[in-house]
Design an enzyme around this catalytic site. Sequence first.
Site, PDB file in Angstrom:
ATOM      1  N   CYS A   1       0.801  -1.225   0.000  1.00 36.99           N
ATOM      2  CA  CYS A   1       0.000   0.000   0.000  1.00 36.99           C
ATOM      3  C   CYS A   1       0.834   1.274   0.000  1.00 36.99           C
ATOM      4  CB  CYS A   1      -0.936   0.007   1.209  1.00 36.99           C
ATOM      5  SG  CYS A   1      -2.272  -1.197   1.087  1.00 36.99           S
TER       6      CYS A   1
ATOM      7  N   PHE B   1     -10.424  -4.625  -0.687  1.00 40.79           N
ATOM      8  CA  PHE B   1      -9.497  -4.312  -1.769  1.00 40.79           C
ATOM      9  C   PHE B   1     -10.157  -4.281  -3.143  1.00 40.79           C
ATOM     10  CE2 PHE B   1      -6.584  -5.682   1.554  1.00 40.79           C
ATOM     11  CZ  PHE B   1      -5.621  -4.695   1.469  1.00 40.79           C
TER      12      PHE B   1
ATOM     13  N   HIS C   1      -3.234   7.772   2.083  1.00 37.87           N
ATOM     14  CA  HIS C   1      -3.674   6.483   1.534  1.00 37.87           C
ATOM     15  C   HIS C   1      -4.652   5.837   2.520  1.00 37.87           C
ATOM     16  CE1 HIS C   1      -3.672   2.472  -0.207  1.00 37.87           C
ATOM     17  NE2 HIS C   1      -3.515   2.028   1.020  1.00 37.87           N
TER      18      HIS C   1
ATOM     19  N   ASN D   1      -9.650  -0.112  -1.238  1.00 36.85           N
ATOM     20  CA  ASN D   1      -8.207   0.028  -1.098  1.00 36.85           C
ATOM     21  C   ASN D   1      -7.582  -0.639  -2.312  1.00 36.85           C
ATOM     22  OD1 ASN D   1      -5.484  -0.229  -0.532  1.00 36.85           O
ATOM     23  ND2 ASN D   1      -5.778  -0.739   1.628  1.00 36.85           N
TER      24      ASN D   1
END
Length: 392
Positions: free
Chosen positions: A166, A217, A307, A340
Amino acid sequence: MGSEGITQECSQKVANPGRATILALGKAFPHQLVMQDYLVDGYFRDTNCDDPVLKQKLTRLCKTTTVKTRYVVMSEEILKKYPELAIEGLPTLKQRLDICNDAVTQMAVEASQACIKNWGRPISDITHLVYVSSSEARLPGGDLYLARGLGLNPEIQRVMLYFVGCSGGVAGLRVAKDIAENNPGSRVLLATSETTIIGFKPPSAKRPYDLVGVALFGDGAGAMIIGSDPVLGNEKPLFELHTAIQEFLPETEKAIDGRLTEEGISFKLARELPQIIEDNIEGFCEKLIKVVGFPDKEYNKMFWAVHPGGPAILNRMEKRLELSPEKLNASRRALMDYGNASSNTIVYVLEYMLEESLKIKRENQGDNEWGLILAFGPGITFEGILARNLTV
């Protein structure tokens, strides 16, 4: 697969000579759009699982992630061609890489093309390429396939970052910044591309943490053009990259533990991960902020492009730094719309940050010129860049 870009209004602030700037952004996604409300039934149907306990747990996780939609490469056609992907314990690394290698290249090409279009200069003006992915493995690497797919000059200088997780998008931006500032006149294409097929598995009571990934995700690609000394009239700088630092936290290697095995990638995320980030985020940010002499604790006078690893991390940051709720709007919007998407997500956050900045400007709420671009990855590694928003 589809691609999108963003066109910005004329910049109002001037970049400092020699400082790297983000000159354009672009993104791309696969065609499969997944609505979070329908994910659970589809996932359990596709994996031929009828475990009511696991299904109930995934349903609960899907609500807590705050994700509403995301894009995925996985499709019915892929599962029909590779049914072994939904069977527990079969070695499927070759099959996964056959799918992932092609998919990430296609998305990276489309995101880069969108970015180059927004940039407005010829593709031949790109001098360097930084490529980031945690979703493929091959020699030669995805950087070469991307360069070939775009038709870049064979003499282009390439850097590849694999399996950074990430934090990869901000790590790539840090590397691109260094290249741009040490090679006058250079223009660096940073491309990130990710797909969750590399880790797709059927649900298992032995791996309850897998369900977090299923609920959180997504897939996609992102791209940026980075260079110093923007050409007036031809380039419109978006963000100036002032200072970049990286730091790993000792004794936290197992907090984000990823392994590439015969069955694809497996991840274990420690329950204390959000707490670890909360405990260390303020000290890390202070190292960046003190460069420009900001008074202590004046975090709400800055923009925050973070993020969104997950809602718990954003909530902990907001609490520890006493941020106003709107400060993390861009991160929360990116999480809600795309999930994500690992290294790509910071591109989506920066796009939303530009929208948020224009809104703040219209409402005369200050200009939030200075801010931080942040990401967290395996290590635990913190990546941070002190930046100026040149569009406010």
